[in-house]
Design a protein around this motif. Structure first.
Motif, PDB file in Angstrom:
ATOM      1  N   ASP A 159      22.115  12.285-100.145  1.00 24.67           N
ATOM      2  CA  ASP A 159      21.076  13.232-100.517  1.00 24.67           C
ATOM      3  C   ASP A 159      20.615  12.937-101.939  1.00 24.67           C
ATOM      4  N   TRP A 160      19.421  13.437-102.285  1.00 23.98           N
ATOM      5  CA  TRP A 160      18.874  13.139-103.615  1.00 23.98           C
ATOM      6  C   TRP A 160      19.783  13.635-104.737  1.00 23.98           C
ATOM      7  N   ARG A 161      20.511  14.718-104.524  1.00 26.54           N
ATOM      8  CA  ARG A 161      21.424  15.215-105.577  1.00 26.54           C
ATOM      9  C   ARG A 161      22.572  14.244-105.826  1.00 26.54           C
ATOM     10  N   GLY A 162      22.958  13.497-104.808  1.00 30.84           N
ATOM     11  CA  GLY A 162      24.040  12.533-104.960  1.00 30.84           C
ATOM     12  C   GLY A 162      23.587  11.148-105.357  1.00 30.84           C
ATOM     13  N   TYR A 163      22.280  10.936-105.393  1.00 30.05           N
ATOM     14  CA  TYR A 163      21.703   9.641-105.760  1.00 30.05           C
ATOM     15  C   TYR A 163      22.024   9.349-107.221  1.00 30.05           C
ATOM     16  N   ASP A 164      22.441   8.121-107.535  1.00 26.76           N
ATOM     17  CA  ASP A 164      22.926   7.823-108.883  1.00 26.76           C
ATOM     18  C   ASP A 164      21.846   7.368-109.867  1.00 26.76           C
ATOM     19  N   SER A 165      20.599   7.685-109.580  1.00 24.77           N
ATOM     20  CA  SER A 165      19.508   7.367-110.497  1.00 24.77           C
ATOM     21  C   SER A 165      18.611   8.594-110.622  1.00 24.77           C
ATOM     22  N   ASP A 166      17.843   8.647-111.700  1.00 28.06           N
ATOM     23  CA  ASP A 166      16.926   9.776-111.862  1.00 28.06           C
ATOM     24  C   ASP A 166      15.505   9.420-111.435  1.00 28.06           C
ATOM     25  N   GLU A 167      15.344   8.280-110.734  1.00 28.73           N
ATOM     26  CA  GLU A 167      14.027   7.936-110.220  1.00 28.73           C
ATOM     27  C   GLU A 167      14.134   7.118-108.943  1.00 28.73           C
ATOM     28  N   VAL A 168      13.087   7.221-108.144  1.00 31.11           N
ATOM     29  CA  VAL A 168      12.916   6.355-106.986  1.00 31.11           C
ATOM     30  C   VAL A 168      11.446   5.942-106.978  1.00 31.11           C
ATOM     31  N   ASN A 169      11.198   4.703-106.618  1.00 26.92           N
ATOM     32  CA  ASN A 169       9.839   4.177-106.594  1.00 26.92           C
ATOM     33  C   ASN A 169       9.472   3.827-105.165  1.00 26.92           C
ATOM     34  N   ILE A 170       8.281   4.251-104.764  1.00 26.63           N
ATOM     35  CA  ILE A 170       7.823   4.027-103.391  1.00 26.63           C
ATOM     36  C   ILE A 170       6.466   3.336-103.454  1.00 26.63           C
ATOM     37  N   LEU A 171       6.442   2.119-102.979  1.00 24.43           N
ATOM     38  CA  LEU A 171       5.195   1.375-102.849  1.00 24.43           C
ATOM     39  C   LEU A 171       4.694   1.672-101.438  1.00 24.43           C
ATOM     40  N   PHE A 172       3.624   2.463-101.336  1.00 23.68           N
ATOM     41  CA  PHE A 172       3.166   3.030-100.072  1.00 23.68           C
ATOM     42  C   PHE A 172       1.840   2.403 -99.681  1.00 23.68           C
ATOM     43  N   ILE A 173       1.777   1.798 -98.487  1.00 22.11           N
ATOM     44  CA  ILE A 173       0.584   1.072 -98.049  1.00 22.11           C
ATOM     45  C   ILE A 173       0.172   1.540 -96.660  1.00 22.11           C
ATOM     46  N   VAL A 174      -1.125   1.786 -96.489  1.00 24.57           N
ATOM     47  CA  VAL A 174      -1.686   2.100 -95.178  1.00 24.57           C
ATOM     48  C   VAL A 174      -2.892   1.193 -94.963  1.00 24.57           C
ATOM     49  N   ASP A 175      -2.760   0.202 -94.087  1.00 18.62           N
ATOM     50  CA  ASP A 175      -3.867  -0.706 -93.760  1.00 18.62           C
ATOM     51  C   ASP A 175      -4.674  -0.070 -92.630  1.00 18.62           C
ATOM     52  N   ARG A 176      -5.551   0.880 -92.991  1.00 15.90           N
ATOM     53  CA  ARG A 176      -6.236   1.696 -91.987  1.00 15.90           C
ATOM     54  C   ARG A 176      -7.220   0.916 -91.122  1.00 15.90           C
ATOM     55  N   ASN A 177      -7.795  -0.149 -91.645  1.00 11.54           N
ATOM     56  CA  ASN A 177      -8.757  -0.917 -90.841  1.00 11.54           C
ATOM     57  C   ASN A 177      -8.118  -2.130 -90.166  1.00 11.54           C
ATOM     58  N   LEU A 178      -6.813  -2.296 -90.349  1.00  7.34           N
ATOM     59  CA  LEU A 178      -6.027  -3.351 -89.695  1.00  7.34           C
ATOM     60  C   LEU A 178      -6.549  -4.759 -89.962  1.00  7.34           C
ATOM     61  N   ASN A 179      -7.101  -4.982 -91.164  1.00  8.77           N
ATOM     62  CA  ASN A 179      -7.579  -6.334 -91.477  1.00  8.77           C
ATOM     63  C   ASN A 179      -6.517  -7.170 -92.190  1.00  8.77           C
ATOM     64  N   GLY A 180      -5.353  -6.591 -92.449  1.00  5.61           N
ATOM     65  CA  GLY A 180      -4.267  -7.332 -93.087  1.00  5.61           C
ATOM     66  C   GLY A 180      -4.417  -7.522 -94.578  1.00  5.61           C
ATOM     67  N   ILE A 181      -5.497  -6.983 -95.165  1.00  4.64           N
ATOM     68  CA  ILE A 181      -5.758  -7.103 -96.605  1.00  4.64           C
ATOM     69  C   ILE A 181      -5.619  -5.719 -97.237  1.00  4.64           C
ATOM     70  N   ILE A 182      -4.931  -5.647 -98.362  1.00  3.65           N
ATOM     71  CA  ILE A 182      -4.764  -4.375 -99.065  1.00  3.65           C
ATOM     72  C   ILE A 182      -6.018  -4.119 -99.898  1.00  3.65           C
ATOM     73  N   GLU A 183      -6.673  -3.008 -99.592  1.00  4.67           N
ATOM     74  CA  GLU A 183      -7.922  -2.669-100.254  1.00  4.67           C
ATOM     75  C   GLU A 183      -7.787  -1.389-101.054  1.00  4.67           C
ATOM     76  N   GLN A 184      -8.813  -1.081-101.840  1.00  7.19           N
ATOM     77  CA  GLN A 184      -8.801   0.125-102.651  1.00  7.19           C
ATOM     78  C   GLN A 184      -8.579   1.346-101.768  1.00  7.19           C
ATOM     79  N   GLY A 185      -7.699   2.242-102.202  1.00  6.92           N
ATOM     80  CA  GLY A 185      -7.386   3.449-101.455  1.00  6.92           C
ATOM     81  C   GLY A 185      -6.293   3.262-100.409  1.00  6.92           C
ATOM     82  N   GLU A 186      -5.878   2.012-100.165  1.00  5.97           N
ATOM     83  CA  GLU A 186      -4.855   1.759 -99.142  1.00  5.97           C
ATOM     84  C   GLU A 186      -3.456   1.592 -99.722  1.00  5.97           C
ATOM     85  N   HIS A 187      -3.308   1.714-101.030  1.00  2.70           N
ATOM     86  CA  HIS A 187      -1.979   1.538-101.619  1.00  2.70           C
ATOM     87  C   HIS A 187      -1.765   2.492-102.782  1.00  2.70           C
TER      88      HIS A 187
END
Length: 196
Positions: A159-187
């Motif tokens: 659980d987050w209370r037991g996690y041994d760091s005070d941060e987590v980083n999430i690189l979040f990507i949604v390729d909504r048009n399925l073109n395989g290229i990361i575009e503005q607003g998709e990351h």
């Protein structure tokens, strides 16, 4: 009477600040009654070390057309500094084919793998085949929610209370048009800081 009017105005303003706004250019972070609308490519958010969720717009898997709409998330304990816009997903080491973690389907409590070597696929095919929840619609889009109860680290769910760091980083990507290229607003590069 002026006090009541002021209180009503303050309450309305506070609710507007905490209203979620769904678009294909943002994600929404929710924890309890706190809501953060994330439009920036890089954003830092401070949360309690408790369960939180990421909500986003996407389309469901279309089996007949073989269109597989899935968000992808890289979860690390440090910020990944990489230029994503204009890049092919297959050329980014963390997102290339074969680097996705095979976690169980249909979990209510998600403990993503903490790793800078591979990502999580966040998809919804049906209520029986999913890694995120379908929580509604916004226009032609479905609203999905990925709830993170903690992290998978040292071969255990933590659980987050037991996690041994005070941060987590999430690189979040949604390729909504399925073109395989990361575009503005998709990351979105999300840095979550925990108040401990």
């Amino acid at each position: 009477m002026k006090k009541i009017t002021l209180l009503v105005a303050l309450f309305t303003f506070t609710n507007l600040l905490h209203a979620q706004k769904y678009s294909t250019d943002n994600v929404v972070i929710k924890q309890g009654n706190q809501i953060f609308n994330v439009y920036d490519t890089d954003q830092t958010i401070t949360l309690q070390p408790e369960t939180f969720s990421i909500q986003y717009l996407n389309k469901p898997y279309q089996e007949k057309k073989n269109l597989f709409y899935a968000a992808r998330a890289l979860v690390t304990d440090h910020k990944i500094d990489i230029e994503l816009e204009g890049q092919s997903l297959e050329e980014i080491p963390y997102f290339e084919p074969g680097t996705g973690f095979a976690i169980e389907n249909n979990l209510k409590e998600n403990y993503p793998m903490l790793s800078d070597e591979g990502h999580q696929y966040l998809y919804y095919v049906s209520n029986k085949d999913k890694r995120v929840e379908n929580i509604g619609k916004s226009g032609e889009w479905d609203i999905y929610e990925w709830t993170l109860s903690g992290i998978y680290q040292y071969d255990a769910e933590m659980d987050w209370r037991g996690y041994d760091s005070d941060e987590v980083n999430i690189l979040f990507i949604v390729d909504r048009n399925l073109n395989g290229i990361i575009e503005q607003g998709e990351h979105h590069n999300l840095q979550i800081l925990f108040k401990k």
